[in-house]
Each structure stands twice: as structure tokens, then as C-alpha cells.
Design a protein around this motif. Structure first.
Motif, short mmCIF file in Angstrom:
data_model
loop_
_atom_site.label_atom_id
_atom_site.label_comp_id
_atom_site.label_asym_id
_atom_site.label_seq_id
_atom_site.Cartn_x
_atom_site.Cartn_y
_atom_site.Cartn_z
N CYS A 92 9.35 -0.25 10.98
CA CYS A 92 9.59 0.95 10.17
C CYS A 92 8.58 1.10 9.04
O CYS A 92 8.44 2.17 8.46
CB CYS A 92 11.01 0.91 9.61
N ALA A 93 7.93 0.01 8.65
CA ALA A 93 6.93 -0.01 7.57
C ALA A 93 7.54 -0.01 6.17
O ALA A 93 6.82 0.09 5.18
CB ALA A 93 5.91 1.12 7.70
N CYS A 94 8.87 -0.14 6.05
CA CYS A 94 9.49 -0.21 4.72
C CYS A 94 8.89 -1.37 3.92
O CYS A 94 8.68 -1.28 2.71
CB CYS A 94 11.00 -0.43 4.83
N CYS A 95 8.63 -2.49 4.61
CA CYS A 95 8.11 -3.68 3.91
C CYS A 95 6.67 -3.48 3.45
O CYS A 95 6.36 -3.59 2.26
CB CYS A 95 8.22 -4.90 4.82
N THR A 96 5.80 -3.17 4.39
CA THR A 96 4.37 -3.06 4.07
C THR A 96 4.14 -2.02 2.98
O THR A 96 3.34 -2.23 2.06
CB THR A 96 3.57 -2.71 5.35
N THR A 97 4.85 -0.89 3.04
CA THR A 97 4.60 0.18 2.07
C THR A 97 5.36 -0.02 0.76
O THR A 97 5.34 0.86 -0.09
CB THR A 97 4.92 1.55 2.68
N ILE A 148 0.41 -5.38 -3.12
CA ILE A 148 -0.93 -5.78 -2.67
C ILE A 148 -1.46 -4.73 -1.68
O ILE A 148 -2.62 -4.34 -1.72
CB ILE A 148 -0.88 -7.17 -1.98
N PHE A 149 -0.58 -4.23 -0.81
CA PHE A 149 -0.99 -3.20 0.15
C PHE A 149 -1.34 -1.90 -0.56
O PHE A 149 -2.27 -1.20 -0.16
CB PHE A 149 0.14 -2.98 1.17
N TRP A 150 -0.63 -1.58 -1.64
CA TRP A 150 -0.95 -0.34 -2.37
C TRP A 150 -2.38 -0.36 -2.89
O TRP A 150 -3.06 0.65 -2.87
CB TRP A 150 -0.01 -0.15 -3.57
N VAL A 151 -2.83 -1.54 -3.38
CA VAL A 151 -4.18 -1.57 -3.95
C VAL A 151 -5.24 -1.92 -2.91
O VAL A 151 -6.42 -1.65 -3.12
CB VAL A 151 -4.30 -2.53 -5.17
N ASN A 152 -4.84 -2.52 -1.80
CA ASN A 152 -5.81 -2.85 -0.76
C ASN A 152 -5.19 -2.56 0.60
O ASN A 152 -4.50 -3.40 1.19
CB ASN A 152 -6.22 -4.33 -0.86
N GLY A 153 -5.44 -1.36 1.09
CA GLY A 153 -4.87 -0.91 2.36
C GLY A 153 -5.37 -1.70 3.55
O GLY A 153 -4.87 -1.53 4.67
N ARG A 154 -6.37 -2.59 3.32
CA ARG A 154 -6.87 -3.39 4.44
C ARG A 154 -6.04 -4.66 4.65
O ARG A 154 -6.19 -5.34 5.65
CB ARG A 154 -8.35 -3.72 4.24
N GLY A 170 1.17 4.20 -0.01
CA GLY A 170 0.05 3.39 0.49
C GLY A 170 -0.55 3.92 1.79
O GLY A 170 -1.55 3.40 2.26
N LEU A 171 0.08 4.96 2.37
CA LEU A 171 -0.47 5.59 3.58
C LEU A 171 -0.71 7.07 3.26
O LEU A 171 0.02 7.65 2.45
CB LEU A 171 0.51 5.45 4.75
N LYS A 172 -1.72 7.65 3.89
CA LYS A 172 -2.09 9.04 3.58
C LYS A 172 -0.95 10.00 3.96
O LYS A 172 -0.42 9.93 5.07
CB LYS A 172 -3.35 9.38 4.37
N CYS A 181 8.89 -6.77 -0.12
CA CYS A 181 9.05 -6.55 1.32
C CYS A 181 10.43 -6.99 1.79
O CYS A 181 11.14 -6.25 2.48
CB CYS A 181 7.95 -7.28 2.09
N THR A 182 10.83 -8.19 1.37
CA THR A 182 12.13 -8.73 1.79
C THR A 182 13.27 -7.83 1.30
O THR A 182 14.22 -7.56 2.03
CB THR A 182 12.29 -10.16 1.23
N GLU A 183 13.14 -7.35 0.07
CA GLU A 183 14.19 -6.50 -0.47
C GLU A 183 14.26 -5.15 0.22
O GLU A 183 15.30 -4.51 0.29
CB GLU A 183 13.99 -6.32 -1.98
N ALA A 184 13.13 -4.70 0.78
CA ALA A 184 13.10 -3.36 1.38
C ALA A 184 13.52 -3.35 2.85
O ALA A 184 13.81 -2.29 3.40
CB ALA A 184 11.67 -2.79 1.27
N CYS A 185 13.59 -4.52 3.47
CA CYS A 185 13.78 -4.52 4.93
C CYS A 185 15.18 -4.07 5.34
O CYS A 185 16.18 -4.71 5.00
CB CYS A 185 13.51 -5.92 5.49
N PRO A 186 15.30 -2.99 6.12
CA PRO A 186 16.62 -2.52 6.54
C PRO A 186 17.28 -3.42 7.58
O PRO A 186 18.45 -3.27 7.89
CB PRO A 186 16.32 -1.13 7.14
#
Ligand code: SF4
Ligand code: F3S
Ligand code: FES
Length: 235
Positions: free
Chosen positions: A150-155, A159-165, A95-97, A209-214
Motif C-alpha cells: 500500500c506504500a503507507c510505510c515508505t511514504t 528518509i524517503f521524503w528527503v531522498n526518494g532514491r 514523497g511521490l509526485k 513505517c511500523t506505526e503506519a502499517c495497516p
């Protein structure tokens, strides 16, 4: 033991699209994926590019997609991913360049972070001593203080994958930390930002997101609390 580390490579100066490269690496079961990447970089291919700093799960800079799941490379152990002769795949977070190999442009992530005003707001005259708070009031926003950005959740959020805003779960966790701080007076401004079409209503409770959070932060729960605060425009 010996494992194969299959890494996604991409050099924008010469590659049209990402490719995979495999490295056979000698390691110990208790090594972390970051140790394997460092071994590759230091002894096999110095061009391998990735971000890391503390190497102890604190700075949040080495989030990667490891065996299909967002994790910190410095926290996950080889023995928890594979056995002797197995393969570990490492890709950049989604989801990030991608700037190069495992390195992504984090600016949009930090733009969203800045948008929720993740700092203490209170224009009242400063008291002579500390701004006191009860143990109970402090506990209300405790989970959010564990975030290491760390951005593990957002990425990992579809929803973030299809709308980076979409501001994303990390920013909402940060907003929660201040919105529910009894000493803070900036909630109205934050709730306005979170009520925009890039804010909390984008969340469809996917729980990735919850599952990814370290840091084991109950992110979806916090987002639901922020949704209620936005709905009633009060905390
Ligand atoms: Fe990382 Fe968890 Fe913070 Fe998200 S909430 S940025 S996964 S520490
Ligand atoms: Fe995305 Fe987490 Fe909501 S994965 S949809 S922010 S619960
Ligand atoms: Fe700092 Fe992994 S290098 S969290």
C-alpha cells in the motif's frame, strides 16, 4: 451525523499549487473515509480523483494521509477520527509526485520493489513434488507475506521524503520475505542491492513505517534483521 471532509485538491492542468476544498457530508459513525470520498465523487463533485479498488483493506490502493496519518481510506472509520460536526482532512501520501488530487505516481515505489527481486529464485532442478519447508522455517518470514504494497510505510518515512532514491521500508519487507525463505537461493543478489547507498543503511529506525502499517507488520524489526543479514552477508 454531519462532518466536514477537507480534501487537498490539485489539477496540474490549471493549478500552480494544491488547494483545500471542504465538503459537508452526511454520514454514519461506522462509515469509512472511502464511503465519504465516494459520496463526494458520486453526488457532489465528480472530478475528485483518488485510487481505490477492493474497498476491504486487501488491494492496498487507497493509502492516503488522513488526519495527518497514513491510512487506508477503506479501513478507517469516521467514529475513530472525529465526532458530530468535526473535520476529517485527506491529503495524498507524501514523497511521490501528485498526479491529481489524492492520486500519486506509484512508479518510483514499484521500481524500488522490483529492484529487490521480490520473487522466488532457485535454479536447482525442480523436485518431483513440492519444495518442502518446516513450519519453523515458514514462520521466519511470515510477517512479510502480509504486505499488501500500500506504500503507507515508505511514504511516512522521513528518509524517503528527503531522498526518494531510498528503496524504502516496503521494498525491504519484500526482500526480507525472500531472503529468509529457506527454499530461496537469491539472497546474495538481494543483499548486494540492499548494501548500496540507496539500501538498508539509509534507515535510521524512525519507526514511522511500523506505526503506519495497516497490516501491523513489525517493519522496523524486519529491517533490522535485513541489516544484520547484509552486514554478515548471510542469513
Ligand atoms: Fe503497506 Fe505494511 Fe506493506 Fe508497508 S509493509 S506496503 S505499510 S502493508
Ligand atoms: Fe524510515 Fe522506518 Fe527506517 S520510518 S527510517 S524505514 S524505521
Ligand atoms: Fe483496496 Fe482500500 S481499496 S485496500
Amino acid at each position: 451525523m454531519k462532518v466536514t471532509v477537507k480534501v487537498q485538491r490539485y489539477n496540474p492542468e490549471k493549478d500552480k499549487k494544491p488547494t483545500w476544498q471542504s465538503f459537508a457530508v452526511e454520514c454514519e459513525p461506522g462509515d469509512r473515509v472511502l464511503d465519504l470520498l465516494n459520496h463526494i465523487k458520486w453526488y457532489m463533485d465528480s472530478t475528485l480523483t483518488y485510487r481505490r479498488s477492493c474497498a476491504h483493506g486487501i488491494c492496498g490502493s487507497d493509502a492516503m494521509l488522513i488526519n495527518g496519518r497514513n491510512r487506508l481510506a477503506c479501513k478507517i472509520l469516521v467514529k475513530d477520527l472525529t465526532k458530530e460536526g468535526g473535520t476529517i482532512t485527506v491529503e495524498p501520501i507524501r514523497g511521490l509526485k501528485v498526479e491529481r488530487d489524492l492520486l500519486v505516481d506509484m512508479e518510483p515505489f514499484f521500481d524500488a520493489y522490483r529492484a529487490v527481486m521480490p520473487f522466488f529464485i532457485n535454479d536447482d532442478p525442480a523436485p518431483a513434488g513440492e519444495r518442502l519447508q518446516s513450519v519453523e522455517d515458514r514462520a521466519i518470514f511470515d510477517e512479510g507475506t502480509k504486505c499488501i504494497l500500500c506504500a503507507c510505510c515508505t511514504t511516512s518515512c522521513p528518509i524517503f521524503w528527503v531522498n526518494g532514491r531510498y528503496l524504502g521500508p516496503a521494498s525491504i519487507v519484500q526482500a526480507h520475505r525472500f531472503i529468509f525463505d529457506s527454499r530461496d537461493k537469491g539472497s546474495d543478489q538481494r543483499l548486494k542491492v540492499l548494501n548500496q547507498n540507496t539500501g538498508v543503511w539509509r534507515c535510521r529506525t524512525a519507526y514511522n513505517c511500523t506505526e503506519a502499517c495497516p497490516r501491523d507488520i513489525p517493519i522496523t524489526e524486519l529491517i533490522e534483521e535485513v541489516k544484520r543479514a547484509v552486514l554478515y552477508q548471510k542469513v
